[in-house]
Design a protein around this motif. Structure first.
Motif, PDB file in Angstrom:
ATOM      1  N   GLU A 204       1.253  -1.145  -0.106  1.00  0.00           N
ATOM      2  CA  GLU A 204       0.030  -0.068   0.169  1.00  0.00           C
ATOM      3  C   GLU A 204       0.543   1.062   0.264  1.00  0.00           C
ATOM      4  N   VAL A 205       2.485   0.522   0.572  1.00  0.00           N
ATOM      5  CA  VAL A 205       3.039   2.349   0.446  1.00  0.00           C
ATOM      6  C   VAL A 205       4.061   2.419  -0.541  1.00  0.00           C
ATOM      7  N   GLY A 206       4.058   1.564  -2.033  1.00  0.00           N
ATOM      8  CA  GLY A 206       5.173   1.139  -2.539  1.00  0.00           C
ATOM      9  C   GLY A 206       5.019   0.088  -3.264  1.00  0.00           C
ATOM     10  N   THR A 207       4.701  -0.627  -3.278  1.00  0.00           N
ATOM     11  CA  THR A 207       5.065  -2.338  -3.491  1.00  0.00           C
ATOM     12  C   THR A 207       6.356  -2.645  -3.634  1.00  0.00           C
ATOM     13  N   ARG A 208       6.759  -2.403  -2.143  1.00  0.00           N
ATOM     14  CA  ARG A 208       8.106  -2.011  -1.661  1.00  0.00           C
ATOM     15  C   ARG A 208       8.243  -3.395  -1.653  1.00  0.00           C
ATOM     16  N   GLY A 209       8.113  -4.455  -0.209  1.00  0.00           N
ATOM     17  CA  GLY A 209       8.239  -5.648  -0.279  1.00  0.00           C
ATOM     18  C   GLY A 209       7.941  -6.752  -1.077  1.00  0.00           C
TER      19      GLY A 209
END
Length: 341
Positions: A204-209
């Motif tokens: 939800e904060v930029g497909t970081r995982g």
């Protein structure tokens, strides 16, 4: 409670009970370990991605992000109200009067401030989240003592059963996708393939995982499971799927064309309910970054139709979640050369 003893409804209830705002996905580790430890070792990386891997052979990654939208406490006003910053895509129109859970040193309930209509000279709109605050019934000293700055805030947790196997909750995006992966696990464990379930962080904060989660995994094919828009009266029909009509198979330039066709063929062959979702470019999901991992990964996207995305009252239908799980299992059986898929 083992996975074999749990149905879709109970599984969703168990997953949605745990708060997991982006960056706090480790809260789900114990629940996922309880559900999946019989299938493989549960591991968590430095990004809070949680993995379960089992089997050997052609390697399939099944991904669903488990973080939810929410807020972080940025300050406490002199009269004890909490000021917030968003974590993920918050719809500011919904905020005034909303019930929230505040996850400080303990769990506290709160209400986002709202001006009574009697006292409004003009129609007041929330232009920025800094325009609102959370009332937890405490004064300044008590609030500062109990709510450390950075504490996460979520919409009030609830799990409501509606008619016709519909469920409403505040974080079905994307606990519904996680449920589909878990439902598929039991049917995949005996196949001659390698399966990695990735419950990814910080989507939800930029497909970081998902950007880092596949490195070193040597994945052959990947299926990303997320939610997508379900038709409601105020939406354009051509932009939405329909709740109750089954898995939404993605078609997009960034998705592998043969993979998408293979899922469609599998659904038709096995009489699994499905619908097509066409996207002109990026999908807005982890599939966008999974496809670019390492030297590139053959990637498909299957979505669960969901009403009222990013609101406190998201709605899914259990049959749609089950159709996604059935489609993944049937496709992987075919790829593994197992008859009677």
């Amino acid at each position: 409670m083992g996975l074999k003893m749990i149905n879709t409804e109970k599984l969703l209830e168990k997953l949605t009970y745990v708060p997991a705002v982006s960056g706090c996905e480790e809260n789900l580790y114990s629940v996922l370990n309880e559900l999946l430890s019989e299938y493989g070792k549960i591991e968590m990386d430095s990004m809070n991605n949680i993995f379960c891997t089992f089997g050997s052979g052609l390697h399939f990654l099944l991904d669903a992000h488990v973080d939810e939208i929410g807020f972080a406490v940025t300050s406490v006003s002199e009269n004890g109200f909490l000021k917030l910053a968003p974590s993920g895509g918050i719809d500011k129109r919904l905020l005034p009067g909303s019930e929230v859970d505040v996850w400080g040193k303990e769990h506290f309930r709160g209400i986002i401030t709202a001006v009574p209509p009697h006292l409004q000279k003009n129609e007041k709109q929330v232009h920025d989240i800094s325009d609102v605050a959370v009332d937890i019934g405490m004064d300044f000293d008590e609030a500062l003592k109990n709510i450390p700055l950075g504490s996460r805030v979520t919409f009030k947790r609830h799990f409501d059963l509606l008619l016709n196997n519909c469920i409403s909750s505040n974080c079905l995006d994307n606990k519904a996708g996680a449920a589909a992966l878990i439902l598929a696990a039991d049917k995949l464990k005996k196949l001659p393939v390698k399966i990695t379930l990735m419950f990814s962080a910080q989507e939800e904060v930029g497909t970081r995982g998902a950007k880092s989660g596949l490195f070193g995994k040597n994945v052959d094919e990947a299926i990303c499971v997320d939610v997508s828009f379900a038709m409601t009266p105020d939406c354009k029909k051509e932009e939405c799927g329909e709740i109750g009509k089954g898995a939404m198979i993605g078609i997009s330039p960034i998705l592998n064309r043969d993979f998408s066709k293979g899922l469609i063929n599998t659904a038709e062959k096995n009489k699994i309910n499905y619908q097509i979702e066409v996207m002109s470019g990026k999908t807005g999901t982890n599939a966008d970054v999974i496809a670019l991992s390492e030297s590139g990964v053959k990637t498909a996207l299957i979505s669960i139709p969901l009403k009222y995305m990013h609101t406190p009252v998201e709605i899914v239908k259990t049959e749609d979640i089950e159709s996604v799980a059935d489609l993944m299992v049937s496709y992987i059986k075919e790829r593994a050369g197992v008859k009677n898929a």
